[in-house]
Design a protein around this motif. Structure first.
Motif, PDB file in Angstrom:
ATOM      1  N   TYR A 174     103.051  39.656 -51.460  1.00 48.50           N
ATOM      2  CA  TYR A 174     102.576  40.577 -50.419  1.00 48.50           C
ATOM      3  C   TYR A 174     102.650  39.918 -49.040  1.00 48.50           C
ATOM      4  N   GLN A 175     103.675  39.064 -48.888  1.00 50.17           N
ATOM      5  CA  GLN A 175     103.981  38.400 -47.617  1.00 50.17           C
ATOM      6  C   GLN A 175     102.802  37.576 -47.096  1.00 50.17           C
ATOM      7  N   ALA A 176     102.078  36.934 -48.008  1.00 50.74           N
ATOM      8  CA  ALA A 176     100.944  36.107 -47.606  1.00 50.74           C
ATOM      9  C   ALA A 176     101.196  34.623 -47.878  1.00 50.74           C
ATOM     10  N   GLY A 177     102.439  34.259 -48.129  1.00 50.96           N
ATOM     11  CA  GLY A 177     102.786  32.849 -48.268  1.00 50.96           C
ATOM     12  C   GLY A 177     102.285  32.202 -49.545  1.00 50.96           C
ATOM     13  N   ASN A 178     102.677  30.928 -49.709  1.00 54.29           N
ATOM     14  CA  ASN A 178     102.199  30.078 -50.803  1.00 54.29           C
ATOM     15  C   ASN A 178     102.690  30.506 -52.182  1.00 54.29           C
ATOM     16  N   LEU A 179     103.712  31.346 -52.240  1.00 52.69           N
ATOM     17  CA  LEU A 179     104.176  31.849 -53.530  1.00 52.69           C
ATOM     18  C   LEU A 179     105.041  30.831 -54.271  1.00 52.69           C
ATOM     19  N   THR A 180     105.911  30.152 -53.531  1.00 50.01           N
ATOM     20  CA  THR A 180     106.862  29.248 -54.166  1.00 50.01           C
ATOM     21  C   THR A 180     106.165  28.093 -54.865  1.00 50.01           C
ATOM     22  N   SER A 181     105.113  27.547 -54.268  1.00 52.06           N
ATOM     23  CA  SER A 181     104.414  26.421 -54.895  1.00 52.06           C
ATOM     24  C   SER A 181     103.730  26.849 -56.189  1.00 52.06           C
ATOM     25  N   VAL A 182     103.220  28.075 -56.228  1.00 49.93           N
ATOM     26  CA  VAL A 182     102.623  28.594 -57.464  1.00 49.93           C
ATOM     27  C   VAL A 182     103.712  28.773 -58.526  1.00 49.93           C
ATOM     28  N   TYR A 183     104.837  29.327 -58.107  1.00 50.78           N
ATOM     29  CA  TYR A 183     105.959  29.539 -59.027  1.00 50.78           C
ATOM     30  C   TYR A 183     106.427  28.203 -59.624  1.00 50.78           C
ATOM     31  N   ARG A 184     106.584  27.196 -58.767  1.00 50.18           N
ATOM     32  CA  ARG A 184     107.061  25.891 -59.246  1.00 50.18           C
ATOM     33  C   ARG A 184     106.078  25.250 -60.214  1.00 50.18           C
ATOM     34  N   ALA A 185     104.786  25.396 -59.947  1.00 46.32           N
ATOM     35  CA  ALA A 185     103.784  24.838 -60.855  1.00 46.32           C
ATOM     36  C   ALA A 185     103.868  25.502 -62.226  1.00 46.32           C
ATOM     37  N   LEU A 186     104.033  26.822 -62.236  1.00 48.89           N
ATOM     38  CA  LEU A 186     104.133  27.537 -63.515  1.00 48.89           C
ATOM     39  C   LEU A 186     105.411  27.166 -64.261  1.00 48.89           C
ATOM     40  N   ARG A 187     106.504  27.004 -63.535  1.00 48.24           N
ATOM     41  CA  ARG A 187     107.759  26.621 -64.179  1.00 48.24           C
ATOM     42  C   ARG A 187     107.649  25.209 -64.754  1.00 48.24           C
ATOM     43  N   TRP A 188     106.932  24.314 -64.048  1.00 48.46           N
ATOM     44  CA  TRP A 188     106.712  22.962 -64.574  1.00 48.46           C
ATOM     45  C   TRP A 188     105.953  23.033 -65.883  1.00 48.46           C
ATOM     46  N   LEU A 189     105.068  24.027 -66.003  1.00 47.29           N
ATOM     47  CA  LEU A 189     104.306  24.241 -67.235  1.00 47.29           C
ATOM     48  C   LEU A 189     105.104  25.016 -68.281  1.00 47.29           C
ATOM     49  N   LYS A 190     106.366  25.309 -67.947  1.00 47.00           N
ATOM     50  CA  LYS A 190     107.280  26.034 -68.839  1.00 47.00           C
ATOM     51  C   LYS A 190     106.798  27.467 -69.119  1.00 47.00           C
ATOM     52  N   GLN A 191     106.202  28.081 -68.107  1.00 43.68           N
ATOM     53  CA  GLN A 191     105.741  29.462 -68.224  1.00 43.68           C
ATOM     54  C   GLN A 191     106.799  30.419 -67.670  1.00 43.68           C
ATOM     55  N   ASP A 192     107.003  31.513 -68.364  1.00 49.74           N
ATOM     56  CA  ASP A 192     107.868  32.573 -67.867  1.00 49.74           C
ATOM     57  C   ASP A 192     107.128  33.285 -66.737  1.00 49.74           C
ATOM     58  N   CYS A 193     107.684  33.251 -65.527  1.00 42.37           N
ATOM     59  CA  CYS A 193     106.973  33.827 -64.392  1.00 42.37           C
ATOM     60  C   CYS A 193     107.956  34.442 -63.403  1.00 42.37           C
ATOM     61  N   GLN A 194     107.436  35.293 -62.545  1.00 38.49           N
ATOM     62  CA  GLN A 194     108.269  35.988 -61.572  1.00 38.49           C
ATOM     63  C   GLN A 194     107.447  36.339 -60.341  1.00 38.49           C
ATOM     64  N   ILE A 195     108.027  36.089 -59.156  1.00 33.58           N
ATOM     65  CA  ILE A 195     107.422  36.551 -57.902  1.00 33.58           C
ATOM     66  C   ILE A 195     107.882  37.981 -57.683  1.00 33.58           C
ATOM     67  N   THR A 196     106.935  38.901 -57.525  1.00 29.28           N
ATOM     68  CA  THR A 196     107.335  40.304 -57.500  1.00 29.28           C
ATOM     69  C   THR A 196     106.344  41.179 -56.757  1.00 29.28           C
ATOM     70  N   ARG A 197     106.837  42.299 -56.260  1.00 27.98           N
ATOM     71  CA  ARG A 197     105.973  43.369 -55.752  1.00 27.98           C
ATOM     72  C   ARG A 197     106.323  44.676 -56.465  1.00 27.98           C
ATOM     73  N   ASP A 198     107.157  44.585 -57.502  1.00 23.75           N
ATOM     74  CA  ASP A 198     107.616  45.753 -58.247  1.00 23.75           C
ATOM     75  C   ASP A 198     106.507  46.253 -59.181  1.00 23.75           C
ATOM     76  N   TYR A 199     106.150  47.505 -59.033  1.00 23.54           N
ATOM     77  CA  TYR A 199     105.056  48.068 -59.833  1.00 23.54           C
ATOM     78  C   TYR A 199     105.319  47.951 -61.323  1.00 23.54           C
ATOM     79  N   GLU A 200     106.566  48.211 -61.734  1.00 27.62           N
ATOM     80  CA  GLU A 200     106.897  48.194 -63.170  1.00 27.62           C
ATOM     81  C   GLU A 200     106.726  46.791 -63.745  1.00 27.62           C
ATOM     82  N   VAL A 201     107.171  45.788 -62.984  1.00 24.42           N
ATOM     83  CA  VAL A 201     107.037  44.402 -63.445  1.00 24.42           C
ATOM     84  C   VAL A 201     105.565  44.019 -63.542  1.00 24.42           C
ATOM     85  N   LEU A 202     104.781  44.403 -62.538  1.00 25.54           N
ATOM     86  CA  LEU A 202     103.350  44.108 -62.563  1.00 25.54           C
ATOM     87  C   LEU A 202     102.664  44.785 -63.747  1.00 25.54           C
TER      88      LEU A 202
END
Length: 211
Positions: A7-35
């Protein structure tokens, strides 16, 4: 899949990288269907409450987030994402999402420790006194420290919504939650091993008192 709300509030990439390091399937999104299809929602953010809420309303994400929380989907708020799940923020005199009852206050200007005036924003490492045995905080060492950057803090209306506190001039709520919603004022994605443990716990959590 873990959905990170964009939602254009920053800090998304660092959260994404942390989850990927934990081997979690994750996605940065604003798509209602994905949410809607995600198993878990992370609501991060840095910036100002007024601007963030304006963008959420313009995109309709405000209603989506409230609905997902009401439907019982596990939701983790981080920093600004923690603040705007409450009813109101003093920052920009902003009505917020109202997922948890309470408001967000600014640190007093005259805070001091050992005779020295404390700086605002509160920036750096600090400990959290977690209350109870919430699954998202389970196993985190009592002496663990987390990274904070903020001038405002949540003040829940109900004591049972306070899951952890931190001292910085005053004692303030740094971890809050109710049922399937948990939120932290600090940045777990920037807090080393304790922060990664918290994120891993959240990814396993089913939104109840049991993992």
């Amino acid at each position: 899949m873990i959905a990170i709300i964009d939602y254009q509030a920053g800090n998304l990439t660092s959260v994404y990288r942390a989850l990927r390091w934990l081997k979690q399937d994750c996605q940065i999104t604003r798509d209602y269907e994905v949410l809607n299809s995600a198993s878990h929602i992370i609501f991060p953010g840095v910036g100002a409450a007024g601007e963030a809420m304006a963008h959420l309303r313009q995109t309709g994400l405000d209603g989506v987030i409230v609905r997902l929380a009401q439907e019982g989907k596990p939701l983790l708020g981080i920093c600004l994402g923690t603040q705007i799940i409450f009813d109101y923020s003093e920052e920009n005199d902003t009505p917020c999402l109202g997922i948890l009852p309470g408001e967000v206050k600014r640190f007093p200007d005259d805070m001091a420790y050992d005779g020295l005036r404390l700086k605002i924003p509160h920036m750096g490492w600090n400990s959290v006194s977690f209350r109870g045995d919430h699954p998202v905080f389970r196993g985190i060492p009592a002496n663990a420290e987390f990274y904070f950057v903020h001038s405002f803090f949540p003040q829940p209306k109900r004591k049972e919504n306070v899951l952890g506190t931190t001292s910085y001039g005053i004692e303030f709520s740094s971890a809050v939650g109710s049922e399937n919603v948990v939120a932290v004022q600090f940045h777990p994605e920037k807090s080393g091993k304790p922060g990664l443990m918290l994120l891993e716990n959240f990814c396993r959590w089913r939104g109840t008192d049991a993992e």
